[in-house]
Design a protein around this motif. Structure first.
Motif, PDB file in Angstrom:
ATOM      1  N   PHE A 164       0.843  -1.209   0.000  1.00 46.66           N
ATOM      2  CA  PHE A 164       0.000   0.000   0.000  1.00 46.66           C
ATOM      3  C   PHE A 164       0.879   1.260   0.000  1.00 46.66           C
ATOM      4  CE2 PHE A 164       0.815  -0.802   4.437  1.00 46.66           C
ATOM      5  CZ  PHE A 164       0.952   0.466   5.000  1.00 46.66           C
ATOM      6  N   LEU A 165       2.071   1.179   0.570  1.00 44.24           N
ATOM      7  CA  LEU A 165       2.982   2.332   0.571  1.00 44.24           C
ATOM      8  C   LEU A 165       3.457   2.666  -0.849  1.00 44.24           C
ATOM      9  CD1 LEU A 165       5.122   1.357   3.689  1.00 44.24           C
ATOM     10  CD2 LEU A 165       3.379   3.159   3.573  1.00 44.24           C
ATOM     11  N   ILE A 166       3.706   1.631  -1.633  1.00 44.40           N
ATOM     12  CA  ILE A 166       4.082   1.814  -3.040  1.00 44.40           C
ATOM     13  C   ILE A 166       2.898   2.388  -3.804  1.00 44.40           C
ATOM     14  CG2 ILE A 166       4.741   0.624  -5.174  1.00 44.40           C
ATOM     15  CD1 ILE A 166       6.122  -1.498  -3.347  1.00 44.40           C
ATOM     16  N   GLU A 167       1.718   1.824  -3.565  1.00 48.03           N
ATOM     17  CA  GLU A 167       0.526   2.248  -4.301  1.00 48.03           C
ATOM     18  C   GLU A 167       0.143   3.694  -3.999  1.00 48.03           C
ATOM     19  OE1 GLU A 167       0.394   0.516  -6.744  1.00 48.03           O
ATOM     20  OE2 GLU A 167      -1.323  -0.834  -6.625  1.00 48.03           O
ATOM     21  N   GLU A 168       0.403   4.173  -2.792  1.00 46.69           N
ATOM     22  CA  GLU A 168       0.126   5.581  -2.477  1.00 46.69           C
ATOM     23  C   GLU A 168       0.937   6.505  -3.378  1.00 46.69           C
ATOM     24  OE1 GLU A 168       0.927   6.064   1.717  1.00 46.69           O
ATOM     25  OE2 GLU A 168      -0.916   5.013   2.290  1.00 46.69           O
ATOM     26  N   ILE A 169       2.185   6.149  -3.629  1.00 44.34           N
ATOM     27  CA  ILE A 169       3.042   6.959  -4.514  1.00 44.34           C
ATOM     28  C   ILE A 169       2.608   6.782  -5.965  1.00 44.34           C
ATOM     29  CG2 ILE A 169       5.393   7.263  -5.381  1.00 44.34           C
ATOM     30  CD1 ILE A 169       6.365   6.486  -2.536  1.00 44.34           C
ATOM     31  N   ARG A 170       2.372   5.544  -6.371  1.00 47.03           N
ATOM     32  CA  ARG A 170       1.971   5.290  -7.762  1.00 47.03           C
ATOM     33  C   ARG A 170       0.662   6.003  -8.108  1.00 47.03           C
ATOM     34  NH1 ARG A 170       0.824  -0.003  -9.458  1.00 47.03           N
ATOM     35  NH2 ARG A 170       1.193   0.770 -11.557  1.00 47.03           N
ATOM     36  N   LYS A 171      -0.269   6.027  -7.177  1.00 45.91           N
ATOM     37  CA  LYS A 171      -1.560   6.673  -7.427  1.00 45.91           C
ATOM     38  C   LYS A 171      -1.363   8.133  -7.823  1.00 45.91           C
ATOM     39  CE  LYS A 171      -6.149   7.197  -5.469  1.00 45.91           C
ATOM     40  NZ  LYS A 171      -7.019   6.861  -4.330  1.00 45.91           N
TER      41      LYS A 171
ATOM     42  N   GLN B  98      14.049  -1.374  -1.962  1.00 40.30           N
ATOM     43  CA  GLN B  98      14.186  -0.281  -0.997  1.00 40.30           C
ATOM     44  C   GLN B  98      14.881   0.888  -1.673  1.00 40.30           C
ATOM     45  OE1 GLN B  98      16.524  -1.195   2.517  1.00 40.30           O
ATOM     46  NE2 GLN B  98      15.219   0.148   3.744  1.00 40.30           N
ATOM     47  N   GLY B  99      14.370   2.080  -1.410  1.00 47.04           N
ATOM     48  CA  GLY B  99      14.984   3.298  -1.925  1.00 47.04           C
ATOM     49  C   GLY B  99      14.456   3.693  -3.292  1.00 47.04           C
ATOM     50  N   ILE B 100      14.216   4.975  -3.457  1.00 51.86           N
ATOM     51  CA  ILE B 100      13.700   5.506  -4.720  1.00 51.86           C
ATOM     52  C   ILE B 100      14.822   6.239  -5.444  1.00 51.86           C
ATOM     53  CG2 ILE B 100      12.072   7.109  -5.798  1.00 51.86           C
ATOM     54  CD1 ILE B 100      10.208   6.635  -3.446  1.00 51.86           C
ATOM     55  N   GLU B 101      14.842   6.053  -6.748  1.00 53.50           N
ATOM     56  CA  GLU B 101      15.836   6.709  -7.592  1.00 53.50           C
ATOM     57  C   GLU B 101      15.136   7.419  -8.743  1.00 53.50           C
ATOM     58  OE1 GLU B 101      19.755   5.421 -10.221  1.00 53.50           O
ATOM     59  OE2 GLU B 101      18.617   3.894  -9.146  1.00 53.50           O
TER      60      GLU B 101
ATOM     61  N   ALA C 265       8.625  15.623  -7.819  1.00 55.79           N
ATOM     62  CA  ALA C 265       8.042  14.448  -7.163  1.00 55.79           C
ATOM     63  C   ALA C 265       9.016  13.885  -6.130  1.00 55.79           C
ATOM     64  CB  ALA C 265       7.678  13.384  -8.199  1.00 55.79           C
ATOM     65  N   MET C 266      10.296  13.831  -6.477  1.00 49.67           N
ATOM     66  CA  MET C 266      11.303  13.345  -5.523  1.00 49.67           C
ATOM     67  C   MET C 266      11.317  14.222  -4.271  1.00 49.67           C
ATOM     68  SD  MET C 266      13.003  10.540  -6.170  1.00 49.67           S
ATOM     69  CE  MET C 266      14.544  10.652  -5.266  1.00 49.67           C
ATOM     70  N   LYS C 267      11.246  15.535  -4.459  1.00 52.51           N
ATOM     71  CA  LYS C 267      11.221  16.449  -3.312  1.00 52.51           C
ATOM     72  C   LYS C 267       9.958  16.242  -2.484  1.00 52.51           C
ATOM     73  CE  LYS C 267      13.849  20.054  -5.612  1.00 52.51           C
ATOM     74  NZ  LYS C 267      13.718  21.286  -6.385  1.00 52.51           N
ATOM     75  N   ASP C 268       8.826  16.071  -3.174  1.00 60.17           N
ATOM     76  CA  ASP C 268       7.544  15.879  -2.510  1.00 60.17           C
ATOM     77  C   ASP C 268       7.535  14.591  -1.669  1.00 60.17           C
ATOM     78  OD1 ASP C 268       4.758  16.466  -1.969  1.00 60.17           O
ATOM     79  OD2 ASP C 268       4.260  14.871  -3.395  1.00 60.17           O
ATOM     80  N   ILE C 269       8.096  13.525  -2.211  1.00 58.61           N
ATOM     81  CA  ILE C 269       8.119  12.235  -1.511  1.00 58.61           C
ATOM     82  C   ILE C 269       9.075  12.307  -0.323  1.00 58.61           C
ATOM     83  CG2 ILE C 269       8.762   9.798  -1.705  1.00 58.61           C
ATOM     84  CD1 ILE C 269       7.829  10.030  -4.687  1.00 58.61           C
ATOM     85  N   GLY C 270      10.211  12.972  -0.516  1.00 58.70           N
ATOM     86  CA  GLY C 270      11.192  13.080   0.563  1.00 58.70           C
ATOM     87  C   GLY C 270      11.829  11.744   0.876  1.00 58.70           C
TER      88      GLY C 270
END
Length: 178
Positions: A16-23, A70-73, A136-141
């Protein structure tokens, strides 16, 4: 002629954590679950039985394995994306990618992976430009939860008219083609 892909659909308990970002950032949210693409979209007239036989042959001697992400790029080659990085299991996924592109699927290998540069990932954002991607990267943090799943099967998917994922076949690791 069908447009197909071959994927791993990891089953993360905390997906669900992934899906919140994907949404928010992935226009394919709602069309397809979080996935690791082994064979990128290709158009062909290959019969599903021939494709199944080919993949069964490849997976028959493969064992299940664990994958962690783990970790976003932010990635800006071949478009603008946010990738959830694959950590554990990365080498196995790379091996599968290249094994699947021998034989029947050799001509469908994406140009950007022919030189050995395939990087396993889960796409969580798609953007029109670098500015949107960086925002988006800044928004996600900071985003560093670990996602763990066992990989037991791969999926042959047809992409529908509205980009929806239609699963044609599920092939288990170590399964014979009977």
């Amino acid at each position: 002629m069908k447009t197909r892909c071959i994927h791993i659909f990891p089953r993360f308990k905390n997906s669900f954590l992934i899906e919140e970002i994907r949404k928010k950032y992935d226009d394919l949210y709602g069309c397809i679950e979080p996935h690791i693409t082994l064979v990128f979209p290709f158009e062909s007239d290959i019969k599903i039985e021939d494709l199944k036989t080919e993949i069964h042959g490849i997976l028959s001697n493969e064992s299940q394995f664990e994958v962690s992400a783990q970790g976003i790029e932010a990635v800006d080659n071949h478009g603008y994306y946010l990738f959830l990085n694959i950590a554990k299991g990365k080498e196995r996924i790379i091996e599968l990618h290249y094994k699947l592109h021998k034989g029947l699927l050799a001509e469908y290998q994406s140009p950007w992976t022919k030189d050995g540069s395939y990087i396993p990932h889960i796409t969580i954002g798609r953007f029109k430009n670098k500015e949107q991607m960086n925002n988006a990267m800044k928004d996600i943090g900071k985003f560093d939860p670990e996602f763990i799943s066992k990989v037991e099967r791969i999926f042959i998917e047809t992409i529908g008219e509205n980009e929806e994922s239609i699963i044609e076949e599920i092939i288990e690791f170590g399964e014979s083609s009977n």
